[in-house]
Design a protein around this motif. Structure first.
Motif, short mmCIF file in Angstrom:
data_model
loop_
_atom_site.label_atom_id
_atom_site.label_comp_id
_atom_site.label_asym_id
_atom_site.label_seq_id
_atom_site.Cartn_x
_atom_site.Cartn_y
_atom_site.Cartn_z
N TYR A 59 0.82 -1.21 0.00
CA TYR A 59 0.00 0.00 0.00
C TYR A 59 0.86 1.27 0.00
O TYR A 59 0.51 2.27 -0.63
CB TYR A 59 -0.94 0.01 1.21
CG TYR A 59 -1.97 -1.11 1.17
CD1 TYR A 59 -2.77 -1.30 0.05
CD2 TYR A 59 -2.13 -1.98 2.24
CE1 TYR A 59 -3.70 -2.32 -0.01
CE2 TYR A 59 -3.05 -3.01 2.20
CZ TYR A 59 -3.84 -3.18 1.08
OH TYR A 59 -4.77 -4.19 1.01
N LEU A 60 1.98 1.21 0.70
CA LEU A 60 2.90 2.34 0.70
C LEU A 60 3.46 2.59 -0.70
O LEU A 60 3.53 3.73 -1.17
CB LEU A 60 4.05 2.09 1.68
CG LEU A 60 5.07 3.23 1.84
CD1 LEU A 60 4.42 4.46 2.44
CD2 LEU A 60 6.24 2.77 2.71
N PHE A 61 3.83 1.50 -1.39
CA PHE A 61 4.35 1.63 -2.75
C PHE A 61 3.27 2.16 -3.69
O PHE A 61 3.54 3.01 -4.55
CB PHE A 61 4.85 0.28 -3.25
CG PHE A 61 5.27 0.31 -4.70
CD1 PHE A 61 6.48 0.85 -5.07
CD2 PHE A 61 4.42 -0.20 -5.68
CE1 PHE A 61 6.87 0.89 -6.41
CE2 PHE A 61 4.79 -0.16 -7.02
CZ PHE A 61 6.02 0.38 -7.38
N ILE A 62 2.04 1.67 -3.53
CA ILE A 62 0.93 2.18 -4.35
C ILE A 62 0.77 3.68 -4.13
O ILE A 62 0.56 4.45 -5.07
CB ILE A 62 -0.38 1.44 -4.01
CG1 ILE A 62 -0.31 -0.01 -4.52
CG2 ILE A 62 -1.59 2.15 -4.62
CD1 ILE A 62 -1.49 -0.87 -4.10
N GLY A 63 0.89 4.11 -2.87
CA GLY A 63 0.80 5.54 -2.57
C GLY A 63 1.90 6.34 -3.25
O GLY A 63 1.65 7.40 -3.83
N LEU A 64 3.13 5.84 -3.18
CA LEU A 64 4.26 6.53 -3.81
C LEU A 64 4.04 6.68 -5.31
O LEU A 64 4.21 7.77 -5.88
CB LEU A 64 5.55 5.76 -3.54
CG LEU A 64 6.18 5.90 -2.16
CD1 LEU A 64 7.28 4.86 -1.96
CD2 LEU A 64 6.75 7.31 -1.98
N PHE A 65 3.67 5.58 -5.94
CA PHE A 65 3.51 5.58 -7.40
C PHE A 65 2.35 6.48 -7.83
O PHE A 65 2.48 7.31 -8.74
CB PHE A 65 3.28 4.16 -7.89
CG PHE A 65 3.07 4.05 -9.38
CD1 PHE A 65 4.10 4.33 -10.25
CD2 PHE A 65 1.84 3.67 -9.89
CE1 PHE A 65 3.91 4.24 -11.63
CE2 PHE A 65 1.65 3.58 -11.25
CZ PHE A 65 2.69 3.86 -12.13
N THR A 66 1.21 6.34 -7.17
CA THR A 66 0.03 7.12 -7.57
C THR A 66 0.18 8.59 -7.19
O THR A 66 -0.33 9.47 -7.89
CB THR A 66 -1.25 6.54 -6.93
OG1 THR A 66 -1.11 6.49 -5.51
CG2 THR A 66 -1.51 5.13 -7.45
N GLY A 67 0.85 8.86 -6.09
CA GLY A 67 1.12 10.26 -5.74
C GLY A 67 2.00 10.91 -6.79
O GLY A 67 1.78 12.07 -7.17
N PHE A 68 2.97 10.16 -7.27
CA PHE A 68 3.85 10.68 -8.34
C PHE A 68 3.03 10.98 -9.59
O PHE A 68 3.19 12.04 -10.20
CB PHE A 68 4.93 9.64 -8.66
CG PHE A 68 5.86 10.06 -9.75
CD1 PHE A 68 6.97 10.83 -9.47
CD2 PHE A 68 5.62 9.69 -11.06
CE1 PHE A 68 7.83 11.23 -10.48
CE2 PHE A 68 6.46 10.08 -12.09
CZ PHE A 68 7.57 10.86 -11.79
N MET A 69 2.13 10.06 -9.97
CA MET A 69 1.29 10.29 -11.15
C MET A 69 0.38 11.50 -10.96
O MET A 69 0.13 12.26 -11.89
CB MET A 69 0.44 9.04 -11.42
CG MET A 69 1.23 7.82 -11.85
SD MET A 69 2.08 8.03 -13.43
CE MET A 69 3.78 8.00 -12.87
N SER A 70 -0.12 11.67 -9.74
CA SER A 70 -0.99 12.81 -9.44
C SER A 70 -0.25 14.13 -9.64
O SER A 70 -0.74 15.05 -10.29
CB SER A 70 -1.51 12.70 -8.00
OG SER A 70 -2.28 13.83 -7.66
#
Length: 241
Positions: free
Chosen positions: A4-15
């Motif tokens: 979930y932390l990795f998903i947050g990092l990746f999606t935050g970057f895309m945002s």
């Protein structure tokens, strides 16, 4: 929790990179990771205000404050209206809606090139922004979004350049996501620990993505957003089937 932390990092970057609320990326990944679709929707809405705020601060010089005001008014109205319908619509239907909205997103990005004659006739006013944002958020909230995936294409159609569209979208989604998150929280759809992990990752990723976005050429921002949205929409549809 690391997933979930990795998903947050990746999606935050895309945002931060593309000006989207992150739902077009975050929801498919949370769903594939094993969360129920409605929980993925709720966590996405809870995370967006944090990641969008960080990214909007980086993009603040490009925000069109007047247009943002209209988008927020219409977007929040659409969010509240559509959020009450998400709990009664089957998962497969929501996934199909997700795919349709994603296709509309890509068409919007290139609207002035696909339909140049219509694009030239567009003369947006306050009513157009409010009604447009209301309709888009009504669609996107039913698949757990804040409108952020459609706001940049919509604002491009309204003749904003891609950087102003990204910045204005980021600011508006802070408020449209809060309106939806309150409803999902009240219904009990948000699982707290995964949500906290995604928030921490998203805030970090959003700051990094927004800084890179400011240094990226317009063309690559448009192409990257188009490819990303379509691929992940297909992932959601395939898993729902």
């Amino acid at each position: 929790m690391l997933v979930y932390l990795f998903i947050g990092l990746f999606t935050g970057f895309m945002s931060g990179m593309f000006g989207i609320g992150g739902g077009s990326v975050r929801i498919p990944l949370l769903y594939v990771a094993g969360l129920p679709l409605l929980s993925a929707f709720g966590i996405n809405l809870l995370v967006i205000p944090f990641s969008s705020l960080i990214a909007a601060i980086s993009h603040r010089k490009n925000i069109d404050w007047e247009i943002a005001r209209y988008v927020i008014i219409g977007g929040m109205s659409g969010t509240v209206t559509g959020a009450f319908l998400t709990g009664i619509i089957p998962t497969l239907v929501l996934a199909i809606i997700f795919l349709i909205v994603s296709i509309i997103t890509v068409l919007g990005i290139y609207f002035d090139r696909i339909f140049p004659g219509i694009a030239q006739k567009i003369n947006p006013d306050a009513k157009t922004y409010i009604l447009g944002a209301l309709f888009l958020n009504f669609l996107t909230i039913m698949r757990g979004g804040s409108g952020g995936s459609l706001f940049p294409p919509f604002l491009r159609m309204m003749k904003l350049d891609i950087r102003r569209a990204i910045a204005t979208s980021l600011f508006a989604t802070i408020f449209t996501a809060i309106a939806g998150a309150v409803i999902f929280w009240y219904r009990g759809d948000i699982i707290l620990l995964p949500a906290l992990a995604v928030i921490i990752g998203s805030v970090t990723g959003a700051r990094t993505g927004s800084l890179i976005s400011l240094r990226t050429k317009h063309r690559w921002l448009e192409i990257g957003l188009s490819i990303l949205v379509i691929i992940l929409a297909l992932v959601v549809l395939i898993k729902a089937i």
